[in-house]
Scaffold this motif. Structure first.
Motif, short mmCIF file in Angstrom:
data_model
loop_
_atom_site.label_atom_id
_atom_site.label_comp_id
_atom_site.label_asym_id
_atom_site.label_seq_id
_atom_site.Cartn_x
_atom_site.Cartn_y
_atom_site.Cartn_z
N CYS A 81 0.86 -1.28 0.12
CA CYS A 81 0.31 0.25 -0.16
C CYS A 81 1.23 1.37 0.06
O CYS A 81 0.24 2.36 0.38
CB CYS A 81 -1.07 -0.50 1.22
N GLU B 34 2.13 3.51 -2.13
CA GLU B 34 1.58 4.76 -3.37
C GLU B 34 0.48 5.67 -2.79
O GLU B 34 0.15 6.70 -3.02
CB GLU B 34 1.76 4.05 -4.56
N VAL B 35 -0.33 4.06 -2.17
CA VAL B 35 -1.58 4.89 -1.30
C VAL B 35 -1.12 5.26 0.18
O VAL B 35 -1.47 7.25 0.32
CB VAL B 35 -2.26 3.60 -0.58
N GLU B 36 -0.53 5.27 0.99
CA GLU B 36 0.38 6.03 2.13
C GLU B 36 0.97 6.92 1.58
O GLU B 36 0.85 8.11 2.37
CB GLU B 36 1.06 4.86 2.50
N ALA B 37 1.90 7.18 0.32
CA ALA B 37 2.72 8.28 -0.19
C ALA B 37 2.07 8.78 0.30
O ALA B 37 2.03 10.89 0.28
CB ALA B 37 3.63 7.61 -1.18
N ALA B 38 0.44 8.71 -1.28
CA ALA B 38 -0.48 10.15 -1.40
C ALA B 38 -0.85 10.48 -0.25
O ALA B 38 -1.07 12.05 0.18
CB ALA B 38 -1.31 9.73 -2.24
N VAL B 39 -1.42 9.64 0.98
CA VAL B 39 -2.14 10.02 2.23
C VAL B 39 -1.56 11.23 2.93
O VAL B 39 -1.37 12.32 2.68
CB VAL B 39 -2.69 8.85 2.35
N LYS B 40 -0.05 10.52 3.00
CA LYS B 40 0.97 10.95 3.52
C LYS B 40 0.80 12.80 3.18
O LYS B 40 1.07 13.66 3.78
CB LYS B 40 2.25 10.16 3.93
N ALA B 41 1.12 12.77 1.63
CA ALA B 41 1.17 14.33 1.35
C ALA B 41 0.29 14.70 1.13
O ALA B 41 0.47 16.63 0.97
CB ALA B 41 1.98 13.95 -0.49
N GLY B 42 -1.04 14.69 1.14
CA GLY B 42 -1.76 15.54 1.06
C GLY B 42 -2.92 15.34 2.11
O GLY B 42 -4.57 16.13 2.39
N TRP B 43 -2.84 14.66 3.55
CA TRP B 43 -4.10 14.38 4.39
C TRP B 43 -3.50 14.33 5.73
O TRP B 43 -2.48 13.42 5.59
CB TRP B 43 -4.95 13.51 4.01
#
Length: 100
Positions: free
Chosen positions: A37, A39-48
């Motif tokens: 997960c 890529e999803v974790e990186a995206a979440v940490k970048a914007g949420w």
């Protein structure tokens, strides 16, 4: 008629190899892909940020674990079915050459 290349019976080694290949594919390829997960974790940490983001990631990883557990159960069921078919084929073959 050429019987030299003919075969009959159950290819037990082939069935076992098939089961081993299936297990390897499930345990190494599919399960690791489900659990990745990153890529999803990186995206979440970048914007949420915040507790909701943390809870989302926790739920995501928990869902991945549940999917892998379900996949293992399905794999076990499928393996049992394949072995059952093998046993039925062996019984059928044995009945063809039974002595009376």
């Amino acid at each position: 008629m050429d019987f030299q290349g003919a075969s009959y019976g159950v290819d037990i080694m082939g069935i076992n190899n098939y089961i081993n290949d299936l297990n390897t594919a499930i345990l190494t390829n599919v399960s690791s892909t489900i659990r990745d997960c990153s890529e999803v974790e990186a995206a979440v940490k970048a914007g949420w940020v915040g507790q909701s983001a943390d809870q989302f990631l926790l739920n995501l990883n928990k869902a991945a674990d549940q999917m892998c557990d379900t996949l293992k159960e399905l794999q076990k069921t499928f393996e049992a079915e394949i072995k059952g078919i093998k046993d039925q084929m062996m019984d059928f073959d044995d009945a063809l050459v039974e002595e009376e």
